[in-house]
Design an enzyme around this catalytic site. Structure first.
Site, mmCIF file in Angstrom:
data_model
loop_
_atom_site.group_PDB
_atom_site.id
_atom_site.type_symbol
_atom_site.label_atom_id
_atom_site.label_comp_id
_atom_site.label_asym_id
_atom_site.label_seq_id
_atom_site.Cartn_x
_atom_site.Cartn_y
_atom_site.Cartn_z
ATOM 1 N N TYR A 162 33.442 23.125 -8.078
ATOM 2 C CA TYR A 162 32.888 22.376 -9.515
ATOM 3 C C TYR A 162 33.513 21.252 -9.414
ATOM 4 C CZ TYR A 162 32.941 27.555 -11.046
ATOM 5 O OH TYR A 162 32.644 28.810 -11.050
ATOM 6 N N HIS B 219 33.506 33.004 -2.928
ATOM 7 C CA HIS B 219 32.479 32.381 -3.867
ATOM 8 C C HIS B 219 31.248 32.174 -3.115
ATOM 9 C CE1 HIS B 219 31.819 28.639 -6.602
ATOM 10 N NE2 HIS B 219 31.271 29.857 -7.137
#
Length: 371
Positions: free
Chosen positions: A85, A168
């Site tokens: 992010y 992820h």
């Protein structure tokens, strides 16, 4: 204690104590040790880190800290973040806020599989045009890459432990993977998964799973490994939930695992954003989803219900949903979302959604849970 030391055998953490004095033995009841007992999140609602990585727009440091302060003041104690992010930006912001908070008072999850490396020729602006990060991303699902990723995250966060680690974006929608998602999954199956299981058994982490936007990798990891909790984003919402309900949830129950549900608004689409989920082509919204949103709005208006509130509560209703995480780009937004979780929605609203076949007949609703 440095982040690296927290992961080394022989350190205080490895011997049995965390920096805030919690005994690792006290974690036993909530941590899997190779049995069918898995860690269960103690909080049902959390703040996600995507907007604080400037995914969709610029969020200033001042506004980011205001969001985190508003969430903390409201009593939110679960935080989900990732190196991805903003290529480190979100983790640094969370770390700046949490560094003086008592570690035992909150739960935090982050992600592995993407190492960050500063470079003068970084292509970061192609990935996150609104983030000032100097980093490039390197995909690494090996055991050594996982250890390195966790150590790096702990440094950025300024803490000595993670509660949950998600492997992820090891899924078909990740177009940046160097090879097919199945090949990368095979690497993780030999590297990341056994390494995280060892770290869990050593009490260096409480739990692990994978964090993806498609159900297939979660089904596969449930068959081939022993995850505690997986992050499922964008696939259990008022718009799209049939596959998760029929295929994924039964598999999660059989494994006695659980799910963190993310993107219940489909990246803001349900509440009016001009995008559906994530990626460079998120503006290409299927016409049938636009029509379904219109129908949902009409039913909500007939019952005096805020559709965003209904969407959040719907995604949090399944028994396998350990927690719901939402992103917020302003302090008003996170407070509104938190308030939505406490708001009463009439049972007649949910009944009409089922009568009009806008949600599956066997989809759990707050009304059926007495909420």
């Amino acid at each position: 204690m440095t982040a690296a030391a927290a992961l080394l055998p022989g350190s205080a953490s490895a011997q049995g104590n965390t920096s805030d004095g919690r005994s690792m033995n006290n974690m036993k009841n909530n941590t899997s040790s190779g049995s069918n007992v898995h860690y269960k999140l103690p909080f049902k609602f959390g703040l996600g880190g995507v907007p604080l990585g400037n995914e969709f727009a610029v969020v200033t440091d001042k506004d980011a800290y205001a969001i985190l302060e508003a969430a903390w003041s409201a009593g939110i104690r679960y935080y989900d973040v990732s190196p991805w992010y903003g290529l480190g930006l979100a983790e640094r912001r969370y770390g700046s806020f949490l560094h003086d908070k008592k570690r035992s008072e909150y739960v935090i999850s982050s992600k592995v599989g993407k190492l960050l490396k500063a470079s003068r020729t970084a292509k970061n602006r192609e990935l996150f045009p609104f983030s000032p990060s100097p980093n490039d991303v390197i995909f690494d699902y090996t055991s050594s890459g996982i250890r390195r990723s966790i150590e790096d995250s702990l440094q950025r966060l300024g803490i000595d432990s993670l509660d949950i680690v998600f492997v992820h974006d090891i899924s078909s929608d990740n177009k940046l993977l160097p090879t097919s998602w199945q090949e990368q999954f095979d690497i993780a199956a030999k590297g990341a998964f056994p390494e995280l299981t060892r770290m869990r058994e050593e009490r260096l982490i409480k739990s692990w799973g994978i964090g993806v936007n498609t159900p297939e990798p979660i089904l596969r990891v449930l068959r081939e490994a022993d995850p505690d909790v997986c992050l499922m984003a964008s696939r259990y919402s008022l718009i799209d939930h049939k596959n998760a309900l029929k295929e994924l949830f039964p598999a999660v129950r059989r494994k006695n695992a659980s799910l963190v549900v993310g993107s219940s608004l489909n990246a803001g689409f349900i509440s009016g954003s001009p995008r559906y989920n994530y990626g460079k082509e998120s503006y290409k919204i299927p016409p049938e989803f636009v029509e379904k949103r219109k129908q949902l709005r009409e039913v909500a208006a007939n019952h005096g219900v805020d559709l965003r509130t209904a969407a959040l509560q719907f995604s949090a209703s399944p028994d396998v949903a350990a927690a719901l995480v939402v992103g917020a780009s302003s302090e008003q937004q996170i407070l509104a979302d938190y308030t939505s979780m406490q708001t009463k929605i009439p049972a007649e609203f949910w009944a009409e959604l089922k009568a009009q076949q806008l949600i599956e007949q066997d989809a759990p609703t707050p009304a059926e849970q007495g909420g």
